[in-house]
Scaffold this motif. Sequence first.
Motif, short mmCIF file in Angstrom:
data_model
loop_
_atom_site.label_atom_id
_atom_site.label_comp_id
_atom_site.label_asym_id
_atom_site.label_seq_id
_atom_site.Cartn_x
_atom_site.Cartn_y
_atom_site.Cartn_z
N ASP A 198 -30.65 86.85 96.25
CA ASP A 198 -30.69 86.92 97.71
C ASP A 198 -30.29 88.32 98.16
O ASP A 198 -29.52 89.00 97.48
CB ASP A 198 -29.73 85.90 98.34
CG ASP A 198 -30.17 84.47 98.07
OD1 ASP A 198 -31.39 84.23 97.95
OD2 ASP A 198 -29.28 83.60 97.97
N ASP A 199 -30.78 88.73 99.33
CA ASP A 199 -30.47 90.05 99.85
C ASP A 199 -28.97 90.26 100.02
O ASP A 199 -28.46 91.35 99.81
CB ASP A 199 -31.17 90.28 101.20
CG ASP A 199 -32.68 90.39 101.04
OD1 ASP A 199 -33.15 90.70 99.93
OD2 ASP A 199 -33.39 90.16 102.04
N ASP A 200 -28.27 89.20 100.40
CA ASP A 200 -26.84 89.35 100.65
C ASP A 200 -26.02 89.39 99.35
O ASP A 200 -24.81 89.60 99.40
CB ASP A 200 -26.33 88.25 101.58
CG ASP A 200 -26.44 86.86 100.97
OD1 ASP A 200 -27.19 86.69 99.99
OD2 ASP A 200 -25.79 85.94 101.49
N GLU A 201 -26.65 89.21 98.22
CA GLU A 201 -25.93 89.24 96.95
C GLU A 201 -25.68 90.66 96.44
O GLU A 201 -24.84 90.86 95.57
CB GLU A 201 -26.68 88.46 95.87
CG GLU A 201 -26.58 86.97 96.02
CD GLU A 201 -27.23 86.22 94.89
OE1 GLU A 201 -26.50 85.60 94.11
OE2 GLU A 201 -28.48 86.28 94.77
N SER A 202 -26.39 91.64 96.96
CA SER A 202 -26.29 92.99 96.41
C SER A 202 -24.87 93.55 96.50
O SER A 202 -24.41 94.22 95.58
CB SER A 202 -27.28 93.94 97.09
OG SER A 202 -27.07 93.97 98.47
N GLU A 203 -24.18 93.26 97.60
CA GLU A 203 -22.81 93.74 97.72
C GLU A 203 -21.90 93.06 96.69
O GLU A 203 -21.00 93.68 96.14
CB GLU A 203 -22.27 93.50 99.12
CG GLU A 203 -22.90 94.39 100.16
CD GLU A 203 -22.36 94.12 101.55
OE1 GLU A 203 -21.22 93.63 101.66
OE2 GLU A 203 -23.07 94.41 102.51
N LYS A 204 -22.14 91.79 96.44
CA LYS A 204 -21.35 91.05 95.45
C LYS A 204 -21.59 91.61 94.05
O LYS A 204 -20.67 91.64 93.23
CB LYS A 204 -21.71 89.57 95.48
CG LYS A 204 -21.34 88.87 96.77
CD LYS A 204 -21.81 87.43 96.74
CE LYS A 204 -21.68 86.79 98.09
NZ LYS A 204 -22.30 85.47 98.15
N SER A 210 -26.19 101.59 95.49
CA SER A 210 -26.99 100.46 95.98
C SER A 210 -28.43 100.47 95.46
O SER A 210 -28.96 99.41 95.10
CB SER A 210 -26.97 100.41 97.50
OG SER A 210 -27.44 101.61 98.05
#
Length: 87
Positions: free
Chosen positions: A57-63, A38
């Motif tokens: 976006d912060d939520d894109e890191s997992e993608k 990560s």
Amino acid sequence: MRDEVRTFVIEQLADMNYDVEDIDDDTTLGPSGVDLESLALADLAVRVEDRYGLKFDDDESEKLALMTVGEFTTMVADRVAANSDTA
């Protein structure tokens, strides 16, 4: 543009001390591929943001971890093109 982005991404991975010799467009960024954790994904994202003026976006890191090098470079190139169209 896509080739430029891909070259930049590979250069940054090498700079981050990852083995880039066997990386191709089908290599995933996360586990079983480049194996970016990560923090390394965040580092790569910041480098791409700084170079191309993008914002993830912060939520894109997992993608991002699930994307292949090809998918990632295409996404970045598409966003750069979209930004230049609106600029």
